[in-house]
Design a protein around this motif. Structure first.
Motif, PDB file in Angstrom:
ATOM      1  N   THR A   1       1.287 -28.885 -16.379  1.00 34.46           N
ATOM      2  CA  THR A   1       1.800 -27.514 -16.554  1.00 34.46           C
ATOM      3  C   THR A   1       2.953 -27.441 -17.550  1.00 34.46           C
ATOM      4  O   THR A   1       3.115 -26.434 -18.243  1.00 34.46           O
ATOM      5  CB  THR A   1       2.281 -26.986 -15.180  1.00 34.46           C
ATOM      6  OG1 THR A   1       1.180 -27.030 -14.267  1.00 34.46           O
ATOM      7  CG2 THR A   1       2.795 -25.573 -15.269  1.00 34.46           C
TER       8      THR A   1
ATOM      9  N   VAL B   1       0.895 -29.204  -9.651  1.00 32.76           N
ATOM     10  CA  VAL B   1      -0.183 -28.559  -8.876  1.00 32.76           C
ATOM     11  C   VAL B   1      -1.102 -29.566  -8.199  1.00 32.76           C
ATOM     12  O   VAL B   1      -1.891 -29.194  -7.342  1.00 32.76           O
ATOM     13  CB  VAL B   1      -1.071 -27.607  -9.724  1.00 32.76           C
ATOM     14  CG1 VAL B   1      -0.507 -26.210  -9.767  1.00 32.76           C
ATOM     15  CG2 VAL B   1      -1.367 -28.136 -11.085  1.00 32.76           C
TER      16      VAL B   1
ATOM     17  N   PRO C   1      -1.787 -22.223  -6.347  1.00 28.26           N
ATOM     18  CA  PRO C   1      -1.615 -22.190  -7.794  1.00 28.26           C
ATOM     19  C   PRO C   1      -1.908 -20.798  -8.366  1.00 28.26           C
ATOM     20  O   PRO C   1      -2.747 -20.067  -7.843  1.00 28.26           O
ATOM     21  CB  PRO C   1      -2.641 -23.195  -8.312  1.00 28.26           C
ATOM     22  CG  PRO C   1      -3.043 -24.004  -7.130  1.00 28.26           C
ATOM     23  CD  PRO C   1      -2.849 -23.140  -5.930  1.00 28.26           C
TER      24      PRO C   1
ATOM     25  N   ARG D   1      -2.519 -18.905 -12.220  1.00 26.43           N
ATOM     26  CA  ARG D   1      -2.695 -19.195 -13.647  1.00 26.43           C
ATOM     27  C   ARG D   1      -1.868 -18.226 -14.498  1.00 26.43           C
ATOM     28  O   ARG D   1      -1.829 -17.024 -14.232  1.00 26.43           O
ATOM     29  CB  ARG D   1      -4.174 -19.063 -14.022  1.00 26.43           C
ATOM     30  CG  ARG D   1      -4.499 -19.557 -15.434  1.00 26.43           C
ATOM     31  CD  ARG D   1      -5.985 -19.547 -15.719  1.00 26.43           C
ATOM     32  NE  ARG D   1      -6.559 -18.247 -15.512  1.00 26.43           N
ATOM     33  CZ  ARG D   1      -7.517 -17.967 -14.629  1.00 26.43           C
ATOM     34  NH1 ARG D   1      -8.042 -18.926 -13.899  1.00 26.43           N
ATOM     35  NH2 ARG D   1      -7.963 -16.736 -14.476  1.00 26.43           N
TER      36      ARG D   1
ATOM     37  N   VAL E   1      -7.838 -27.821  -7.210  1.00 22.50           N
ATOM     38  CA  VAL E   1      -7.233 -27.739  -8.550  1.00 22.50           C
ATOM     39  C   VAL E   1      -7.990 -28.685  -9.485  1.00 22.50           C
ATOM     40  O   VAL E   1      -8.069 -29.888  -9.224  1.00 22.50           O
ATOM     41  CB  VAL E   1      -5.749 -28.147  -8.489  1.00 22.50           C
ATOM     42  CG1 VAL E   1      -5.126 -28.083  -9.885  1.00 22.50           C
ATOM     43  CG2 VAL E   1      -4.998 -27.249  -7.526  1.00 22.50           C
TER      44      VAL E   1
ATOM     45  N   LEU F   1      -1.208 -23.761 -14.816  1.00 20.55           N
ATOM     46  CA  LEU F   1      -1.175 -23.401 -13.397  1.00 20.55           C
ATOM     47  C   LEU F   1       0.232 -23.585 -12.832  1.00 20.55           C
ATOM     48  O   LEU F   1       0.787 -24.689 -12.895  1.00 20.55           O
ATOM     49  CB  LEU F   1      -2.159 -24.266 -12.603  1.00 20.55           C
ATOM     50  CG  LEU F   1      -3.635 -24.129 -12.991  1.00 20.55           C
ATOM     51  CD1 LEU F   1      -4.489 -25.045 -12.123  1.00 20.55           C
ATOM     52  CD2 LEU F   1      -4.105 -22.689 -12.867  1.00 20.55           C
ATOM     53  N   ARG F   2       0.794 -22.500 -12.304  1.00 16.60           N
ATOM     54  CA  ARG F   2       2.112 -22.596 -11.659  1.00 16.60           C
ATOM     55  C   ARG F   2       1.947 -23.255 -10.293  1.00 16.60           C
ATOM     56  O   ARG F   2       1.095 -22.816  -9.508  1.00 16.60           O
ATOM     57  CB  ARG F   2       2.707 -21.215 -11.386  1.00 16.60           C
ATOM     58  CG  ARG F   2       3.018 -20.406 -12.589  1.00 16.60           C
ATOM     59  CD  ARG F   2       3.535 -19.026 -12.154  1.00 16.60           C
ATOM     60  NE  ARG F   2       3.658 -18.168 -13.312  1.00 16.60           N
ATOM     61  CZ  ARG F   2       2.654 -17.474 -13.828  1.00 16.60           C
ATOM     62  NH1 ARG F   2       1.460 -17.525 -13.301  1.00 16.60           N
ATOM     63  NH2 ARG F   2       2.849 -16.716 -14.893  1.00 16.60           N
ATOM     64  N   PRO F   3       2.769 -24.249  -9.989  1.00 14.53           N
ATOM     65  CA  PRO F   3       2.678 -24.860  -8.659  1.00 14.53           C
ATOM     66  C   PRO F   3       3.483 -24.052  -7.639  1.00 14.53           C
ATOM     67  O   PRO F   3       4.589 -24.426  -7.276  1.00 14.53           O
ATOM     68  CB  PRO F   3       3.270 -26.259  -8.879  1.00 14.53           C
ATOM     69  CG  PRO F   3       4.149 -26.138 -10.083  1.00 14.53           C
ATOM     70  CD  PRO F   3       3.740 -24.925 -10.857  1.00 14.53           C
TER      71      PRO F   3
END
Ligand SMILES: Cc1cc2nc3c(=O)[nH]c(=O)nc-3n(C[C@H](O)[C@H](O)[C@H](O)COP(=O)(O)OP(=O)(O)OC[C@H]3O[C@@H](n4cnc5c(N)ncnc54)[C@H](O)[C@@H]3O)c2cc1C
Length: 505
Positions: free
Chosen positions: A62, A234, A247, A249, A302, A341-343
């Protein structure tokens, strides 16, 4: 710190591999994004022995897909979270003033009146609150200019592509020259403090304090760790099943800056119906604009592959920015696109972990123990240092070894120097913004460009192989440089990258 000690050379890699196999260390960090490299640096600087294991390359997750902003948390202010905004502002001041002044520049953000006077009124109020927060943190005064209204003429000068005739509001924040370069600088600075940084090293499992590693050349090795820090972003859930992530996006489009009249400010347009979420058209060095960003929940396992923006996200970004443009953008203007993808941490994680768990959920980062494994996940680039400090505080307490207090607030990353020093470096400004004090060395390695119409040089590729741990064409074109963000340019650069790799290895 000597350049040699911060060098991730091939020789250093093979010496580190020999030293690590079958050995025992204080801390194994899994993951070479901003979180893992930040933790490795903090731990090594406190005198702990550290091995960082990254399955692919530095910044391959990320951390290279962000908006590349070091931001003071205006969104937190919109939600009344003053403490979080202060932390962001404090960390921004540390990055801009001490740890990485070469990598962060002040960037004006224009909110035009053509987006609506209620929008600019809100932006002005938020910007002024942000200024007050900035002035309240150490190093904040003088780091950025203050929020102000601008005339119609200045609006058109800052972003010529905006519908003319109306003014706007400008506030200031920090912009990274490149997120991947921050990660590489962190890894090299950690190496200079003794950390062993190994890429191409997957950790499929942790068995108590025993860490098993699969190298990308097919070799396997094991080592023992006092503590394992799981900074796998993630993918953290694979090593810590109790941690629950949701997650989301975030996507950006890449367009030529000339399409918006080569702006000098970031154009800022609120997403329809939102008071705190914006689409930004962010000017980049090299005549490009990154237009982002979206926030799309992602369900299911993921994937390992890089995410891609959906059709609906492309549409949403174009429609939002087109509200204020004189000549609207369409899909034919896109020269690239990327997504990450943000964790994000699911709230229940705080209570369901089998070990002690503490989470600042609104900040969306989690520290959670499970036996000797400490999972560190969430947060953002801007606050990586604070997150690393918190994690290593916990590690030091657990091990009963290492300095109790961090030193990273006053520890410049490799290449960093005060702005007055950076301004006097005899090298192209573009290189100083990416390599800081090392720019003359990079310039000396070759000034021939990698592809027509691109500014990146053969010297940058050579430096990447010799000192920055690059081992493949993808490392060179997608992470040490970002030519890969424009696929057509990447295709033209591959041959030179292959040649440099062959010459240097
Ligand atoms: C679209 C978007 C925009 C953003 N914009 C900003 C911004 O402008 N400013 C900001 O401050 N923050 C921003 N963020 C947030 C920020 O990018 C992330 O919080 C941060 O990069 C997460 O870093 P990380 O190191 O935790 O994860 P990652 O960067 O994903 O690193 C995890 C690493 O672990 C490795 N790994 C995974 N599993 C294993 C394994 N089993 N063995 C070995 N290695 C493994 C992966 O290869 C990867 O390199 C943004 C996020 C997104 C998605």
């Amino acid at each position: 710190m000597s350049a040699a000690s911060a060098s991730l050379s091939a020789e250093r890699r093979s010496a580190d591999l020999d030293a690590v196999a079958g050995g025992s260390v204080d801390v194994v960090v899994v993951g070479g994004g901003v979180t893992g490299t930040g933790v490795a640096l903090d731990a090594a600087a406190r005198g702990l022995s550290v091995v960082l294991l990254e399955r692919a390359d530095l910044a391959s997750g990320t951390s290279r897909w962000s908006s590349k902003l070091v931001h003071g948390g205006l969104r937190y202010l919109a939600h009344g979270e003053l403490g979080l905004a202060r932390e962001s502002a404090r960390e921004r001041a540390v990055l801009m003033g001490v740890t990485a002044p070469h990598l962060v520049r002040p960037l004006p953000f224009l909110v035009p009146d053509v987006a609506g006077r209620d929008v600019t009124a809100l932006a002005a109020a938020g910007g002024r609150l942000g200024d007050a927060v900035r002035l309240s943190v150490p190093g904040g005064r003088g780091s950025l200019r203050s929020t102000r209204r601008v005339s119609a003429a200045e609006t058109s000068r800052l972003v010529p592509g905006v519908r003319p005739g109306r003014g706007g509001v400008v506030f200031w924040d920090g912009q990274l020259s490149d997120d991947a370069r921050l990660v590489v600088a962190l890894a090299r600075t950690a190496a200079a403090h003794g950390a062993r940084v190994l890429t191409g090293a997957t950790v499929p499992a942790v068995d108590g304090a025993e860490v098993h590693v699969e190298m990308d050349d097919g070799e396997a090795l094991s080592l023992r760790a006092g503590v394992v820090v799981n900074a796998a972003g993630v993918w953290a859930q694979r090593l810590a099943p109790a941690v629950r992530l949701v997650p989301s996006r975030g996507s950006h489009l890449v367009v030529r800056a000339e399409r918006l009249g080569s702006p000098t400010a970031a154009l800022t347009v609120p997403l329809p119906g939102s008071r705190s979420r914006y689409v930004f058209a962010l000017p980049q060095p090299g005549g490009l604009i990154y237009l982002g960003l979206t926030d799309e929940p992602v369900s299911g396992p993921v994937p390992d592959d890089d995410p891609v923006p959906s059709d609906a996200e492309v549409q949403q970004l174009l429609e939002t920015v087109n509200q204020v443009l004189e000549v609207p953008l369409d899909r034919s203007d896109l020269v690239g696109a990327y997504a990450g993808l943000r964790p994000l941490v699911l709230p229940e994680s705080a209570g369901t972990g089998p070990g002690d768990a503490t989470a600042d959920l609104s900040r969306k980062h989690l520290l959670s123990w499970d036996g000797p494994v400490l999972t560190v996940v969430g947060g953002k680039l801007t606050t990586y240092r604070a997150m690393a400090e918190e994690a290593v505080d916990a590690v030091v307490a657990r091990l009963g070894r290492g300095q109790a207090r961090t030193t990273t607030t006053r520890l410049p990353l490799v290449g960093a120097a005060p702005r007055t020093v950076l301004e006097r470096i005899e090298a192209p400004a573009r290189l100083v913004a990416r390599y800081g004090t090392e720019a003359p060395v990079v310039a000396g390695l070759g000034e021939e460009t990698v592809a027509d119409g691109r500014a990146e040089t053969v010297g940058e590729l050579r430096f990447a192989v010799r000192h920055e741990g690059a081992r493949s064409v993808a490392d060179l074109l997608d992470r040490r440089t970002r030519i890969g963000l424009v696929p057509a340019d990447r295709a033209r650069a591959v041959e030179v990258a292959e040649r440099v790799l062959a010459e240097e290895t």
